[in-house]
Write a protein that holds these residues in place. Structure first.
Motif, PDB file in Angstrom:
ATOM      1  N   LEU A  96       0.813  -1.212   0.000  1.00  0.00           N
ATOM      2  CA  LEU A  96       0.000   0.000   0.000  1.00  0.00           C
ATOM      3  C   LEU A  96       0.846   1.262   0.000  1.00  0.00           C
ATOM      4  CD1 LEU A  96      -2.838  -1.111   2.431  1.00  0.00           C
ATOM      5  CD2 LEU A  96      -3.002  -0.779  -0.039  1.00  0.00           C
ATOM      6  N   ASP A  97       1.992   1.240   0.666  1.00  0.00           N
ATOM      7  CA  ASP A  97       2.852   2.424   0.658  1.00  0.00           C
ATOM      8  C   ASP A  97       3.370   2.711  -0.743  1.00  0.00           C
ATOM      9  OD1 ASP A  97       2.599   3.117   3.317  1.00  0.00           O
ATOM     10  OD2 ASP A  97       4.346   1.964   3.966  1.00  0.00           O
ATOM     11  N   ARG A  98       3.708   1.675  -1.488  1.00  0.00           N
ATOM     12  CA  ARG A  98       4.211   1.869  -2.855  1.00  0.00           C
ATOM     13  C   ARG A  98       3.069   2.216  -3.809  1.00  0.00           C
ATOM     14  NH1 ARG A  98       9.135  -1.719  -4.843  1.00  0.00           N
ATOM     15  NH2 ARG A  98       9.242   0.167  -6.110  1.00  0.00           N
ATOM     16  N   LEU A  99       1.910   1.601  -3.570  1.00  0.00           N
ATOM     17  CA  LEU A  99       0.766   1.908  -4.417  1.00  0.00           C
ATOM     18  C   LEU A  99       0.366   3.372  -4.269  1.00  0.00           C
ATOM     19  CD1 LEU A  99      -1.497   0.958  -6.320  1.00  0.00           C
ATOM     20  CD2 LEU A  99      -2.804   0.304  -4.281  1.00  0.00           C
ATOM     21  N   PHE A 100       0.350   3.865  -3.026  1.00  0.00           N
ATOM     22  CA  PHE A 100       0.009   5.264  -2.756  1.00  0.00           C
ATOM     23  C   PHE A 100       1.299   6.045  -2.523  1.00  0.00           C
ATOM     24  CE2 PHE A 100      -3.914   3.042  -1.851  1.00  0.00           C
ATOM     25  CZ  PHE A 100      -4.882   3.896  -2.356  1.00  0.00           C
ATOM     26  N   ASP A 101       2.164   6.023  -3.522  1.00  0.00           N
ATOM     27  CA  ASP A 101       3.476   6.652  -3.373  1.00  0.00           C
ATOM     28  C   ASP A 101       3.419   8.173  -3.389  1.00  0.00           C
ATOM     29  OD1 ASP A 101       2.777   6.908  -6.017  1.00  0.00           O
ATOM     30  OD2 ASP A 101       4.575   5.964  -6.826  1.00  0.00           O
ATOM     31  N   THR A 102       2.256   8.741  -3.670  1.00  0.00           N
ATOM     32  CA  THR A 102       2.093  10.198  -3.616  1.00  0.00           C
ATOM     33  C   THR A 102       1.739  10.669  -2.209  1.00  0.00           C
ATOM     34  OG1 THR A 102      -0.210   9.933  -4.307  1.00  0.00           O
ATOM     35  CG2 THR A 102       1.415  10.379  -6.037  1.00  0.00           C
ATOM     36  N   LEU A 103       1.502   9.741  -1.282  1.00  0.00           N
ATOM     37  CA  LEU A 103       1.179  10.071   0.101  1.00  0.00           C
ATOM     38  C   LEU A 103       2.344   9.669   1.001  1.00  0.00           C
ATOM     39  CD1 LEU A 103      -2.508   8.743   0.318  1.00  0.00           C
ATOM     40  CD2 LEU A 103      -1.755  11.084  -0.131  1.00  0.00           C
ATOM     41  N   PRO A 104       2.477  10.280   2.160  1.00  0.00           N
ATOM     42  CA  PRO A 104       3.536   9.882   3.093  1.00  0.00           C
ATOM     43  C   PRO A 104       3.373   8.416   3.499  1.00  0.00           C
ATOM     44  CG  PRO A 104       2.578  11.984   3.742  1.00  0.00           C
ATOM     45  CD  PRO A 104       1.702  11.436   2.664  1.00  0.00           C
ATOM     46  N   PRO A 105       4.458   7.694   3.691  1.00  0.00           N
ATOM     47  CA  PRO A 105       4.363   6.298   4.141  1.00  0.00           C
ATOM     48  C   PRO A 105       3.550   6.191   5.433  1.00  0.00           C
ATOM     49  CG  PRO A 105       6.599   6.817   3.492  1.00  0.00           C
ATOM     50  CD  PRO A 105       5.851   8.118   3.484  1.00  0.00           C
ATOM     51  N   GLY A 106       2.723   5.168   5.491  1.00  0.00           N
ATOM     52  CA  GLY A 106       1.891   4.973   6.669  1.00  0.00           C
ATOM     53  C   GLY A 106       0.606   5.763   6.674  1.00  0.00           C
ATOM     54  N   SER A 107       0.304   6.448   5.573  1.00  0.00           N
ATOM     55  CA  SER A 107      -0.951   7.200   5.503  1.00  0.00           C
ATOM     56  C   SER A 107      -2.141   6.240   5.601  1.00  0.00           C
ATOM     57  CB  SER A 107      -1.039   7.976   4.193  1.00  0.00           C
ATOM     58  OG  SER A 107      -0.072   8.994   4.121  1.00  0.00           O
ATOM     59  N   PRO A 108      -3.240   6.692   6.179  1.00  0.00           N
ATOM     60  CA  PRO A 108      -4.419   5.818   6.268  1.00  0.00           C
ATOM     61  C   PRO A 108      -4.970   5.495   4.880  1.00  0.00           C
ATOM     62  CG  PRO A 108      -4.959   8.069   6.926  1.00  0.00           C
ATOM     63  CD  PRO A 108      -3.472   8.016   6.789  1.00  0.00           C
ATOM     64  N   ILE A 109      -5.392   4.240   4.714  1.00  0.00           N
ATOM     65  CA  ILE A 109      -5.948   3.776   3.450  1.00  0.00           C
ATOM     66  C   ILE A 109      -7.337   3.204   3.701  1.00  0.00           C
ATOM     67  CG2 ILE A 109      -5.633   2.287   1.442  1.00  0.00           C
ATOM     68  CD1 ILE A 109      -3.408   4.371   1.807  1.00  0.00           C
ATOM     69  N   VAL A 110      -8.279   3.580   2.853  1.00  0.00           N
ATOM     70  CA  VAL A 110      -9.652   3.092   2.937  1.00  0.00           C
ATOM     71  C   VAL A 110      -9.961   2.286   1.677  1.00  0.00           C
ATOM     72  CG1 VAL A 110     -12.079   3.784   2.928  1.00  0.00           C
ATOM     73  CG2 VAL A 110     -10.460   4.970   4.401  1.00  0.00           C
ATOM     74  N   LEU A 111     -10.588   1.129   1.853  1.00  0.00           N
ATOM     75  CA  LEU A 111     -11.040   0.312   0.729  1.00  0.00           C
ATOM     76  C   LEU A 111     -12.519   0.558   0.517  1.00  0.00           C
ATOM     77  CD1 LEU A 111     -10.761  -2.028  -1.357  1.00  0.00           C
ATOM     78  CD2 LEU A 111     -11.275  -3.598   0.542  1.00  0.00           C
TER      79      LEU A 111
END
Length: 283
Positions: A96-111
């Motif tokens: 998820l950190d690599r998938l959302f590489d435009t956000l800081p690592p560890g950012s909250p992710i919602v499915l």
């Protein structure tokens, strides 16, 4: 399967492997059997879990309806799928950190499971740009429309997953990795003999709870009263989640959930919309 997925149900076709430029940690697209639909190596696969046997038999019940994809939707898919798309193959772990590489690592992710044409998804992503939104569906026009909205609005926190969200949850996302799971207006399967097909069942709730981080929120909404009662019964029985409503029951629609197109259709028919918000306890 969500209401949007069930509307596009057709017999699937086998996917055809194709090269991809997807970043590491993101399942590579397998291409489409209808080569004229997308440029080579671009666009979502017709059946991303093809060839994986009975373990993934659920994905065989639907494929994208590509005949209605507009030129703008197709162009958005071709332009953005390699970097913003995820194929749910049921095998490849998602970083998820690599998938959302435009956000800081560890950012909250919602499915979000089932997003229709993506208007509400885009509104929620715009209102909370520090949270990543992984939106899963099988509806190709909706996938293209959401990517188009994200591009036009500069939403760097939106990614689109293609395929069966249950496979994504069970086989591709690690435990305690999500800040939230959204299931808005899933197919109610109103006939009694079809109730077993409803997505909100005890095994699904247990799976969601296992993927939620402590404090994570499972948010369901429906405009079908019998299904709402069923959801409430199932969720209240979960040992892993707690109702956010003091004393139990349904929750008022939270401000962060915009009214969806499907919701408006239900309201026009006189349906009552119910929200259910259950949280995984902290500690």
């Amino acid at each position: 399967m969500t209401s949007e997925q069930s509307r596009t149900a057709e017999r699937p076709a086998a996917g055809v492997p194709a090269p991809s430029t997807a970043p590491a940690g993101v399942p590579a697209p397998t291409g489409a059997p209808d080569g004229a639909m997308f440029a080579p190596g671009t666009g979502p696969a017709a059946n991303p879990a093809a060839g994986t046997g009975d373990r993934h038999r659920g994905v065989r019940s639907f494929v994208p309806r590509r005949s209605r994809v507009t030129t703008a939707q197709r162009e958005a898919l071709e332009r953005h799928w390699a970097t913003r798309g995820v194929e749910i193959d049921g095998r490849t772990p998602v970083d998820l950190d690599r998938l959302f590489d435009t956000l800081p690592p560890g950012s909250p992710i919602v499915l979000e499971i089932g997003f229709g044409m993506g208007e509400a998804t885009a509104l929620m992503a715009a209102a909370d740009p520090t949270t990543g939104v992984l939106a899963a569906d099988v509806h190709t026009p909706g996938q293209g429309h959401l990517l188009k909205l994200a591009s036009e609005q500069g939403l760097e926190n939106v990614r689109v997953a293609n395929g069966d969200a249950l496979l994504l949850l069970e086989h591709m996302l690690p435990p305690a990795s999500l800040a939230g799971i959204r299931v808005f207006f899933p197919d109610p399967w109103p006939k009694k003999r079809h109730h077993k097909r409803r997505i909100v069942q005890p095994p699904f709730v247990a799976l969601c709870a296992s993927r939620l981080a402590p404090g994570g929120l499972l948010h369901c909404a429906t405009d079908w009263e019998p299904y709402a009662e069923h959801m409430l019964e199932v969720l209240e029985a979960s040992p892993d989640l707690g109702n956010t409503v003091p004393g139990g029951g349904f929750a008022p629609r939270p401000d962060f959930r915009p009214e969806t197109r499907f919701e408006r259709q239900g309201l026009e028919k006189g349906h009552r919309v119910r929200d259910l918000l259950f949280r995984r306890p902290v500690g």
